[in-house]
Design a protein around this motif. Sequence first.
Motif, PDB file in Angstrom:
ATOM      1  N   GLN A 160      10.748 -17.454  -4.129  1.00 33.20           N
ATOM      2  CA  GLN A 160      10.613 -16.207  -2.822  1.00 33.20           C
ATOM      3  C   GLN A 160      10.385 -15.115  -3.388  1.00 33.20           C
ATOM      4  OE1 GLN A 160      14.653 -16.242  -1.067  1.00 33.20           O
ATOM      5  NE2 GLN A 160      14.236 -18.072   0.077  1.00 33.20           N
ATOM      6  N   GLN A 161      10.493 -14.972  -4.704  1.00 33.39           N
ATOM      7  CA  GLN A 161      10.244 -13.496  -5.261  1.00 33.39           C
ATOM      8  C   GLN A 161       8.508 -13.330  -5.396  1.00 33.39           C
ATOM      9  OE1 GLN A 161      11.882 -13.007  -9.161  1.00 33.39           O
ATOM     10  NE2 GLN A 161      12.052 -10.742  -8.709  1.00 33.39           N
ATOM     11  N   HIS A 162       8.052 -12.174  -5.038  1.00 30.95           N
ATOM     12  CA  HIS A 162       6.633 -11.903  -4.987  1.00 30.95           C
ATOM     13  C   HIS A 162       6.061 -11.188  -6.302  1.00 30.95           C
ATOM     14  CE1 HIS A 162       2.692 -10.638  -3.425  1.00 30.95           C
ATOM     15  NE2 HIS A 162       2.875  -9.567  -3.540  1.00 30.95           N
ATOM     16  N   GLN A 163       5.234 -11.677  -6.863  1.00 32.41           N
ATOM     17  CA  GLN A 163       4.560 -10.777  -7.973  1.00 32.41           C
ATOM     18  C   GLN A 163       3.797  -9.774  -7.113  1.00 32.41           C
ATOM     19  OE1 GLN A 163       5.725 -10.949 -11.339  1.00 32.41           O
ATOM     20  NE2 GLN A 163       4.332  -9.326 -11.738  1.00 32.41           N
ATOM     21  N   LEU A 164       3.976  -8.616  -7.623  1.00 32.00           N
ATOM     22  CA  LEU A 164       2.944  -7.397  -7.123  1.00 32.00           C
ATOM     23  C   LEU A 164       1.707  -7.574  -7.834  1.00 32.00           C
ATOM     24  CD1 LEU A 164       5.292  -4.183  -6.805  1.00 32.00           C
ATOM     25  CD2 LEU A 164       4.360  -5.485  -5.002  1.00 32.00           C
ATOM     26  N   THR A 165       0.565  -7.391  -6.897  1.00 26.58           N
ATOM     27  CA  THR A 165      -0.883  -7.221  -7.594  1.00 26.58           C
ATOM     28  C   THR A 165      -0.697  -5.859  -7.942  1.00 26.58           C
ATOM     29  OG1 THR A 165      -1.782  -6.524  -5.452  1.00 26.58           O
ATOM     30  CG2 THR A 165      -1.478  -9.153  -5.654  1.00 26.58           C
ATOM     31  N   PRO A 166      -1.894  -5.760  -8.879  1.00 30.21           N
ATOM     32  CA  PRO A 166      -2.259  -4.529  -9.350  1.00 30.21           C
ATOM     33  C   PRO A 166      -2.619  -3.251  -8.160  1.00 30.21           C
ATOM     34  CG  PRO A 166      -3.250  -6.161 -10.728  1.00 30.21           C
ATOM     35  CD  PRO A 166      -2.689  -6.769  -9.821  1.00 30.21           C
ATOM     36  N   GLU A 167      -3.138  -3.897  -7.274  1.00 32.98           N
ATOM     37  CA  GLU A 167      -3.481  -3.146  -5.753  1.00 32.98           C
ATOM     38  C   GLU A 167      -2.193  -2.749  -5.298  1.00 32.98           C
ATOM     39  OE1 GLU A 167      -6.983  -2.726  -2.520  1.00 32.98           O
ATOM     40  OE2 GLU A 167      -6.057  -4.447  -3.101  1.00 32.98           O
ATOM     41  N   GLU A 168      -1.259  -3.420  -5.019  1.00 30.61           N
ATOM     42  CA  GLU A 168      -0.096  -3.300  -4.361  1.00 30.61           C
ATOM     43  C   GLU A 168       0.772  -2.370  -4.957  1.00 30.61           C
ATOM     44  OE1 GLU A 168       0.522  -7.683  -2.156  1.00 30.61           O
ATOM     45  OE2 GLU A 168       1.181  -7.484  -4.203  1.00 30.61           O
ATOM     46  N   ASP A 169       0.869  -2.628  -6.430  1.00 26.01           N
ATOM     47  CA  ASP A 169       1.687  -1.695  -7.239  1.00 26.01           C
ATOM     48  C   ASP A 169       0.926  -0.276  -7.100  1.00 26.01           C
ATOM     49  OD1 ASP A 169       3.871  -1.254  -9.194  1.00 26.01           O
ATOM     50  OD2 ASP A 169       2.165  -1.048 -10.515  1.00 26.01           O
ATOM     51  N   TRP A 170      -0.110  -0.062  -7.296  1.00 32.66           N
ATOM     52  CA  TRP A 170      -0.809   1.156  -6.974  1.00 32.66           C
ATOM     53  C   TRP A 170      -0.556   1.828  -5.633  1.00 32.66           C
ATOM     54  CZ3 TRP A 170      -4.051   3.708  -3.822  1.00 32.66           C
ATOM     55  CH2 TRP A 170      -4.860   5.025  -4.393  1.00 32.66           C
ATOM     56  N   VAL A 171      -0.686   1.036  -4.550  1.00 31.55           N
ATOM     57  CA  VAL A 171      -0.227   1.692  -3.192  1.00 31.55           C
ATOM     58  C   VAL A 171       1.243   2.128  -3.191  1.00 31.55           C
ATOM     59  CG1 VAL A 171      -0.038   0.969  -0.723  1.00 31.55           C
ATOM     60  CG2 VAL A 171      -2.036   0.209  -1.961  1.00 31.55           C
ATOM     61  N   CYS A 172       2.072   1.250  -3.832  1.00 27.44           N
ATOM     62  CA  CYS A 172       3.615   1.826  -3.835  1.00 27.44           C
ATOM     63  C   CYS A 172       3.812   2.942  -4.523  1.00 27.44           C
ATOM     64  CB  CYS A 172       4.377   0.643  -4.629  1.00 27.44           C
ATOM     65  SG  CYS A 172       4.729  -0.951  -3.578  1.00 27.44           S
ATOM     66  N   LYS A 173       3.091   3.156  -5.873  1.00 26.05           N
ATOM     67  CA  LYS A 173       3.059   4.353  -6.496  1.00 26.05           C
ATOM     68  C   LYS A 173       2.565   5.387  -5.749  1.00 26.05           C
ATOM     69  CE  LYS A 173       3.857   2.158 -10.582  1.00 26.05           C
ATOM     70  NZ  LYS A 173       3.289   1.600 -11.962  1.00 26.05           N
ATOM     71  N   ALA A 174       1.245   5.414  -5.169  1.00 26.97           N
ATOM     72  CA  ALA A 174       0.580   6.466  -4.559  1.00 26.97           C
ATOM     73  C   ALA A 174       1.282   6.911  -3.189  1.00 26.97           C
ATOM     74  CB  ALA A 174      -0.820   5.845  -4.128  1.00 26.97           C
ATOM     75  N   VAL A 175       1.646   5.886  -2.594  1.00 27.65           N
ATOM     76  CA  VAL A 175       2.596   6.255  -1.328  1.00 27.65           C
ATOM     77  C   VAL A 175       3.660   7.143  -1.695  1.00 27.65           C
ATOM     78  CG1 VAL A 175       4.013   5.484   0.677  1.00 27.65           C
ATOM     79  CG2 VAL A 175       1.511   4.491   0.175  1.00 27.65           C
ATOM     80  N   GLN A 176       4.216   6.738  -2.632  1.00 24.37           N
ATOM     81  CA  GLN A 176       5.434   7.590  -3.045  1.00 24.37           C
ATOM     82  C   GLN A 176       5.218   9.135  -3.455  1.00 24.37           C
ATOM     83  OE1 GLN A 176       7.794   5.709  -6.265  1.00 24.37           O
ATOM     84  NE2 GLN A 176       9.404   6.983  -6.048  1.00 24.37           N
ATOM     85  N   SER A 177       4.151   8.970  -4.281  1.00 27.31           N
ATOM     86  CA  SER A 177       3.444  10.489  -4.739  1.00 27.31           C
ATOM     87  C   SER A 177       3.150  11.238  -3.671  1.00 27.31           C
ATOM     88  CB  SER A 177       2.409  10.291  -5.678  1.00 27.31           C
ATOM     89  OG  SER A 177       1.808  11.476  -6.063  1.00 27.31           O
ATOM     90  N   LEU A 178       2.487  10.635  -2.776  1.00 23.95           N
ATOM     91  CA  LEU A 178       1.987  11.432  -1.341  1.00 23.95           C
ATOM     92  C   LEU A 178       3.097  11.711  -0.762  1.00 23.95           C
ATOM     93  CD1 LEU A 178      -0.928   9.019  -0.377  1.00 23.95           C
ATOM     94  CD2 LEU A 178      -1.225  11.639  -1.161  1.00 23.95           C
ATOM     95  N   GLN A 179       4.229  10.989  -0.480  1.00 25.36           N
ATOM     96  CA  GLN A 179       5.299  11.402   0.468  1.00 25.36           C
ATOM     97  C   GLN A 179       6.145  12.518  -0.156  1.00 25.36           C
ATOM     98  OE1 GLN A 179       8.466   8.311   0.427  1.00 25.36           O
ATOM     99  NE2 GLN A 179      10.120   9.953   1.101  1.00 25.36           N
ATOM    100  N   GLY A 180       6.146  12.666  -1.716  1.00 23.87           N
ATOM    101  CA  GLY A 180       6.638  13.722  -1.940  1.00 23.87           C
ATOM    102  C   GLY A 180       5.911  15.209  -1.813  1.00 23.87           C
ATOM    103  N   ARG A 181       4.754  15.031  -1.831  1.00 22.33           N
ATOM    104  CA  ARG A 181       3.949  16.098  -1.642  1.00 22.33           C
ATOM    105  C   ARG A 181       3.551  16.552  -0.310  1.00 22.33           C
ATOM    106  NH1 ARG A 181      -2.337  15.569  -2.890  1.00 22.33           N
ATOM    107  NH2 ARG A 181      -2.328  14.896  -0.620  1.00 22.33           N
ATOM    108  N   ILE A 182       3.850  15.669   0.389  1.00 22.45           N
ATOM    109  CA  ILE A 182       3.229  15.917   1.835  1.00 22.45           C
ATOM    110  C   ILE A 182       4.609  16.281   2.826  1.00 22.45           C
ATOM    111  CG2 ILE A 182       2.311  15.109   4.140  1.00 22.45           C
ATOM    112  CD1 ILE A 182       0.128  13.750   2.452  1.00 22.45           C
TER     113      ILE A 182
END
Length: 182
Positions: free
Chosen positions: A75-97
């Motif tokens: 059941q555990q999903h291994q994040l793809t590099p793109e999914e990992d990047w999206v997670c981090k980018a969304v978190q960064s944008l959230q803090g800024r916006i």
Amino acid sequence: QPAHTPQQPVAQAQPYFAQPAAAQQPAPTPAFQQPTAQPTPAFQAPAQPAQPAQPVQPPQPATPAPAAQPEQQQQQHQLTPEEDWVCKAVQSLQGRICAGMPKKMADDVAKRLGELDAKLKAGQVSRDVTSQLTQWCQAMDRNDAATAGSIQTALTSTVWDDHKSWLQATKRMVDQAKKSAQ
């Protein structure tokens, strides 16, 4: 013969604060008078032999059933590099916006983006949606609210039923970015 039952004497009701006669404390012995020794009865019951103490068993550690472990790994999903990047980018944008939003709205956006993060980590977001989210993050990072808005609108029209919660958060972030650009 008629059955005759002797009558029991009726105990007098005592106030709730009164102690029964057997429980009353004896009067204290004056300091100058030595208490008299109590006579030892001629017959004493033999002391009961002590029962050997049962050894206390330490609690057994809980071990998961062997069948449950392979299920969890599947059941555990291994994040793809793109999914990992999206997670981090969304978190960064959230803090800024979200810093420019009212607190209640910023908290709601954070909660909804947390749902996006959880869905990405569980593998519940398709590769196509992840690709569009990558483009959305890049547009938001460039302060291109118009492009981010069109990507968000396209996502809303195609995957609203599965992802409406976090899509509402992306809409609020686009709206906030547009306000900040004015």
